[in-house]
Design a protein around this motif. Sequence first.
Motif, short mmCIF file in Angstrom:
data_model
loop_
_atom_site.label_atom_id
_atom_site.label_comp_id
_atom_site.label_asym_id
_atom_site.label_seq_id
_atom_site.Cartn_x
_atom_site.Cartn_y
_atom_site.Cartn_z
N MET A 134 1.08 -1.31 0.07
CA MET A 134 0.34 0.00 0.07
C MET A 134 0.44 1.40 0.21
SD MET A 134 -3.04 1.23 2.45
CE MET A 134 -3.46 -0.85 2.42
N LYS A 135 -0.29 2.18 -0.80
CA LYS A 135 1.24 3.84 -0.81
C LYS A 135 0.22 4.39 -0.26
CE LYS A 135 2.31 5.26 -5.15
NZ LYS A 135 2.02 5.54 -5.75
N ILE A 136 1.01 4.71 0.56
CA ILE A 136 1.01 6.11 1.93
C ILE A 136 1.84 7.13 1.92
CG2 ILE A 136 0.57 6.10 4.51
CD1 ILE A 136 0.74 2.64 4.52
N ASP A 137 0.80 7.88 2.70
CA ASP A 137 2.02 9.83 2.16
C ASP A 137 1.42 10.28 3.70
OD1 ASP A 137 2.92 9.64 -0.29
OD2 ASP A 137 1.76 11.39 -0.93
N PHE A 138 2.54 10.77 4.37
CA PHE A 138 2.37 11.47 5.84
C PHE A 138 2.42 12.48 5.05
CE2 PHE A 138 3.32 6.96 7.10
CZ PHE A 138 2.51 7.06 8.62
N LEU A 139 1.43 13.46 5.84
CA LEU A 139 1.36 14.94 5.53
C LEU A 139 1.90 15.91 6.65
CD1 LEU A 139 -0.32 13.93 3.27
CD2 LEU A 139 0.42 15.92 2.38
N ILE A 140 2.86 16.70 7.20
CA ILE A 140 2.79 17.94 8.35
C ILE A 140 3.49 18.96 8.25
CG2 ILE A 140 4.91 16.66 9.01
CD1 ILE A 140 3.87 16.60 11.66
N SER A 141 3.27 19.82 8.38
CA SER A 141 3.55 21.15 7.98
C SER A 141 5.62 20.89 7.97
CB SER A 141 3.76 21.59 8.48
OG SER A 141 3.76 22.06 10.31
N LYS A 142 5.72 20.27 9.37
CA LYS A 142 7.41 19.80 9.13
C LYS A 142 7.75 19.03 10.15
CE LYS A 142 8.38 23.36 13.03
NZ LYS A 142 8.34 24.95 13.66
N MET A 143 9.11 18.48 10.00
CA MET A 143 10.02 17.10 11.18
C MET A 143 10.41 17.60 12.17
SD MET A 143 7.97 14.22 10.50
CE MET A 143 9.04 13.29 10.98
N THR A 144 10.46 19.01 12.72
CA THR A 144 11.48 19.58 13.20
C THR A 144 11.26 18.88 14.88
OG1 THR A 144 10.50 21.60 12.99
CG2 THR A 144 12.64 21.49 12.04
N ASP A 145 12.41 19.36 15.45
CA ASP A 145 11.03 18.79 16.65
C ASP A 145 10.04 18.62 17.48
OD1 ASP A 145 12.24 21.39 17.61
OD2 ASP A 145 11.70 21.23 19.18
N GLY A 146 9.40 17.53 17.67
CA GLY A 146 8.06 17.68 18.00
C GLY A 146 7.52 16.81 17.71
N GLY A 147 6.19 16.46 19.78
CA GLY A 147 5.82 14.35 19.72
C GLY A 147 4.88 14.13 18.76
N ALA A 148 4.34 14.89 17.44
CA ALA A 148 3.41 14.61 16.12
C ALA A 148 4.99 13.62 15.39
CB ALA A 148 2.18 15.79 16.10
N LEU A 165 -3.51 21.51 9.47
CA LEU A 165 -3.45 21.24 8.13
C LEU A 165 -4.25 21.03 6.96
CD1 LEU A 165 0.15 21.44 6.58
CD2 LEU A 165 -0.05 18.84 6.80
N GLY A 166 -5.12 20.03 7.42
CA GLY A 166 -6.46 19.51 7.72
C GLY A 166 -7.45 20.62 6.20
N TYR A 167 -7.13 22.21 5.74
CA TYR A 167 -7.20 22.92 4.85
C TYR A 167 -7.39 23.02 4.17
CZ TYR A 167 -10.42 25.78 8.13
OH TYR A 167 -10.95 26.52 9.03
N MET A 168 -5.32 22.28 3.70
CA MET A 168 -5.27 22.03 3.01
C MET A 168 -5.30 20.58 1.89
SD MET A 168 -0.76 21.36 2.30
CE MET A 168 -0.64 22.68 3.37
N THR A 169 -5.35 19.53 3.02
CA THR A 169 -4.85 18.13 2.59
C THR A 169 -6.44 17.82 2.65
OG1 THR A 169 -5.27 17.59 5.01
CG2 THR A 169 -2.94 18.03 3.80
N ILE A 170 -7.19 18.07 2.67
CA ILE A 170 -8.77 17.36 2.87
C ILE A 170 -9.04 17.71 1.63
CG2 ILE A 170 -11.35 17.38 3.50
CD1 ILE A 170 -9.79 17.35 6.69
N PRO A 171 -9.74 18.92 1.31
CA PRO A 171 -9.31 19.30 -0.39
C PRO A 171 -8.77 18.88 -1.52
CG PRO A 171 -9.75 21.18 0.74
CD PRO A 171 -9.12 20.50 2.44
N VAL A 172 -7.88 18.54 -1.28
CA VAL A 172 -6.61 17.91 -2.59
C VAL A 172 -6.87 16.81 -2.39
CG1 VAL A 172 -4.46 17.15 -2.75
CG2 VAL A 172 -4.75 19.55 -2.37
N ALA A 173 -6.83 15.84 -1.50
CA ALA A 173 -7.78 14.52 -0.99
C ALA A 173 -9.18 14.12 -1.59
CB ALA A 173 -7.61 13.64 0.33
N LYS A 174 -10.23 15.35 -2.46
CA LYS A 174 -11.01 15.61 -2.48
C LYS A 174 -11.13 15.28 -3.94
CE LYS A 174 -12.51 13.45 0.41
NZ LYS A 174 -13.20 12.12 0.92
#
Length: 356
Positions: free
Chosen positions: A1-15, A93-102
């Motif tokens: 399965m092809k899975i994309d994780f999307l987040i603003s940045k990958m610097t320090d943080g729990g998420a 980030l959902g403001y960006m990702t959900i419309p693009v997904a749809k």
Amino acid sequence: MKIDFLISKMTDGGAQRVISLIANYLDDHGHQVRIITFTGGDQYPLNADIERVRLHKQPLVKSVVFSGFFSLLSFYKKKANRPDIMNSHIDLLGYMTIPVAKIYGIKIIVSEHNNYLSRYTYQEKFLWTFLYPMANAVTILTSFDLNYFSKKNKKVIVMPNPCSFEIAKNLPTNRKKEIVAIGQLNRYHHKGFDNLIKIAKKVGEKSSDWLFKIVGAGDHGREYLENLVLELGVTNVEFTGYRTDIKDILNTAEIFILPSRFEGLPMTLLEACSQGTACIAYDCISGPSDILTNEDNGLLIENQNIEAMVSEVVRLIEDNELRVRLQKNAPLALEKFSMDEVGQNWQKLLQEVHSK
């Protein structure tokens, strides 16, 4: 399965740390994984097979969501770039990702990392009310949020954070007289580090040979906290900056303290338990009570009651028998937070979303 994780940045943080752990797990189990970011650098180790996509174009306006929408729209325009499932993380980030997904017919899971009361602004309420129903699933960290988000989406899953450290097998007997707190210093209000300085001062008046060690990056937050230390005349606080040896710090410290005003499911508390550190935390709305049972594997203190926190930290310092018991019991409640358990739950959810 092809899975994309999307987040603003990958610097320090729990998420960001959670994404790295889940991405590595899914890659280890045969999935094709990408992590897509829109700004910043990388802070956490990733498997060699995980593809990093950096849509880091200079924004026309100061908004990652606005500029990222067009970058992501352009990237997914090419059909070969589209994954089976998008997994979107953090805040707006959902403001960006959900419309693009749809637009492109891509299935999407959105993941929350704090309880809904922690940031109940009109931006979040609009996002949750009008866009979250379009997602194929929503993950939340604790059951506290289940009732709220179940009104926004038909498929809401409690998906706790995994503990990133292996449980210590042999607990040290000669720990340092240190009380450790960990977090992003620029989020000092969220993490309660401003109040922690006041707690340290009061504890130091009774137990001057114990050190409060605050671990984490964040320039303007550190400047604010260091000025507060000077203003209050506190002498028992040390700022370490960003550290990669968190496991060793926790493994050799006597006590871990979580003074947060609010949390989702605190990764640092899970990690402290894994190393058998005696844990004490404010019983904020969600998170700590999902991990700690008061007087059994940790201490839960009335939320933001500074005097009660000071009193219980002093008790923990003075009562060696209590401290040793909490250290021994701390790792026992971590089974449901193991990487294998959480990873299997993620695979199950991804398969369910993919098959519908």
